[in-house]
Design an enzyme around this catalytic site. Sequence first.
Site, mmCIF file in Angstrom:
data_model
loop_
_atom_site.group_PDB
_atom_site.id
_atom_site.type_symbol
_atom_site.label_atom_id
_atom_site.label_comp_id
_atom_site.label_asym_id
_atom_site.label_seq_id
_atom_site.Cartn_x
_atom_site.Cartn_y
_atom_site.Cartn_z
ATOM 1 N N GLN A 84 0.806 -1.211 0.000
ATOM 2 C CA GLN A 84 0.000 0.000 0.000
ATOM 3 C C GLN A 84 0.853 1.282 0.000
ATOM 4 O O GLN A 84 2.048 1.253 0.314
ATOM 5 C CB GLN A 84 -0.910 0.013 1.231
ATOM 6 C CG GLN A 84 -2.047 -0.996 1.173
ATOM 7 C CD GLN A 84 -2.997 -0.796 2.329
ATOM 8 O OE1 GLN A 84 -3.045 -1.595 3.253
ATOM 9 N NE2 GLN A 84 -3.772 0.277 2.288
ATOM 10 N N HIS A 85 0.207 2.377 -0.361
ATOM 11 C CA HIS A 85 0.676 3.752 -0.149
ATOM 12 C C HIS A 85 1.787 4.230 -1.090
ATOM 13 O O HIS A 85 2.021 5.438 -1.155
ATOM 14 C CB HIS A 85 1.188 3.961 1.279
ATOM 15 C CG HIS A 85 0.248 3.565 2.365
ATOM 16 N ND1 HIS A 85 -1.062 3.988 2.415
ATOM 17 C CD2 HIS A 85 0.435 2.782 3.448
ATOM 18 C CE1 HIS A 85 -1.637 3.489 3.481
ATOM 19 N NE2 HIS A 85 -0.763 2.748 4.127
ATOM 20 N N ASP A 245 -2.399 -5.006 -0.218
ATOM 21 C CA ASP A 245 -2.040 -6.304 0.351
ATOM 22 C C ASP A 245 -2.863 -6.662 1.591
ATOM 23 O O ASP A 245 -3.283 -7.817 1.749
ATOM 24 C CB ASP A 245 -0.538 -6.387 0.643
ATOM 25 C CG ASP A 245 0.009 -5.218 1.461
ATOM 26 O OD1 ASP A 245 -0.781 -4.352 1.904
ATOM 27 O OD2 ASP A 245 1.235 -5.169 1.652
#
Length: 496
Positions: A84-85, A245
């Site tokens: 992520q991110h 994820d």
Amino acid sequence: MPSRSVVIGVDSSTQSTKAAVIDAVTGETLAVGRSPHLVSGDGGARESDPEVWWRALCEAVAAGMKESGVPVTAVTGIAVAGQQHGLVVLDRSGRPLRPALLWNDTRSAPQATALTAALGGPAAWAARTGSAPVAALTASKWQWLRERDPATAAAAAAVRLPHDFLTERLAGTAATDPGDASGTGWYSTATGSYDPEVLALLGLDPALLPEVAPTGAARVGSLTPAAAGALGLPEGIAVAAGTGDNMSAAVGLGLGGAGLLDHPVLSLGTSGTVFAATRTRPVAPSLSGFAGADGTYLPLACTLNCTLAVDKVAALLNLDREDAIPGGAAVLLPYLDGERTPDLPAAAGLLTGLRHDTTPRQLLGAAYEGAAVTVLRALDELLRACGLDPASPEVAARPLRLIGGGARGRTWVETVRRLSGRPLVVPGSGELVALGAAALAASAARGGDPVALSASWNERTPSATDRQLTPVPRDMETWQRVTSVLERAAEPLLGG
């Protein structure tokens, strides 16, 4: 005999790509291909070349298909679940303009602080987007790029998350899902769309962003001829929107609207996370109030320092990672990469309580305890975000599902068991992120709910593969010693 139908679930994580070849009917894992990634940077920087992710995906799929022995014509769908991110900026041809800033890159902490103040503080952000800005969020990283590398930000023709980048390579479609989008800081979980006021604050043109599919299981396109050639798969197979994820792990566990709700999970990986699928929209500033991949919500708390940090302590002590005993009087907070929960981006590791009789094995045990207490402290807040009372006997009796690489380690499991006082379940499936992605792929190819499908797959798995651990009395002495040090040291010593 009818031919077997298979799907491919891709887990593109910080350190590697795994591609699981899954029987679309039974959920049997036929093979898992793997390929490593490269991560660079120091002094808070953590970066990777997105092209490495694409090459790793191709290599992992090829390895998985070869090991499975099934013909490529059996593959009906593929989906990617990604770390992520991360911030990926592309030119007009879809090529990265620079290495991606990863989730654990803490250089954007000052930008996160400024963004938080600009819209009224953490509570205002949580009410709006589900999460208050921290260095991990993509919005903070974009703001850092605008300030530190304005030429690249101005040249960006597209802004993507890691899994978006890979999905677009597969299908030729700019698409994301609510789950991963909710980790950007510019997607509103209140409205289910990009927040125009946040985008304006960031100077981010919404035309640079991918379309948000209804769920991670939505079919967003078909495998392009170019991608099919690179992967050695048939063109035209279904490509799902995919997700982040953590959202994919929830699907793989059967957590969601068509499965288990309000059951906590602790993931022990490079990061330590606690999360649960719920129908209650989370608005707690101390948590990340993510959306799920299936239309539910996924409140989550994430620490930066977990298995990798403890392994580093073991290496410094010249010990095996399992060669640890409880820390005694020593307290070691292994915040080697700064910390996200609590929000201490400038923190470093802290050791206190040394005695003449402190042993190296105790110091390693103290590192486990410091990391475990840090992630477990967020568990009660997580349960409250789900609308539950953590002190309720019924809630306290719900097992804590333990996943990730650390769940395969004896010391990690026993440390969490001792410090949580909860019953534990260690699922038998070791590749839950890839399994969840496979359920998204199968739903994109054949229809149906991915959580219901994953739950049906799990029912076919012999129950003996899941380890059930009864609770032990909680080690409150160690808990209070570690939390006392953390609370007293946060501001003067940890950069709070």
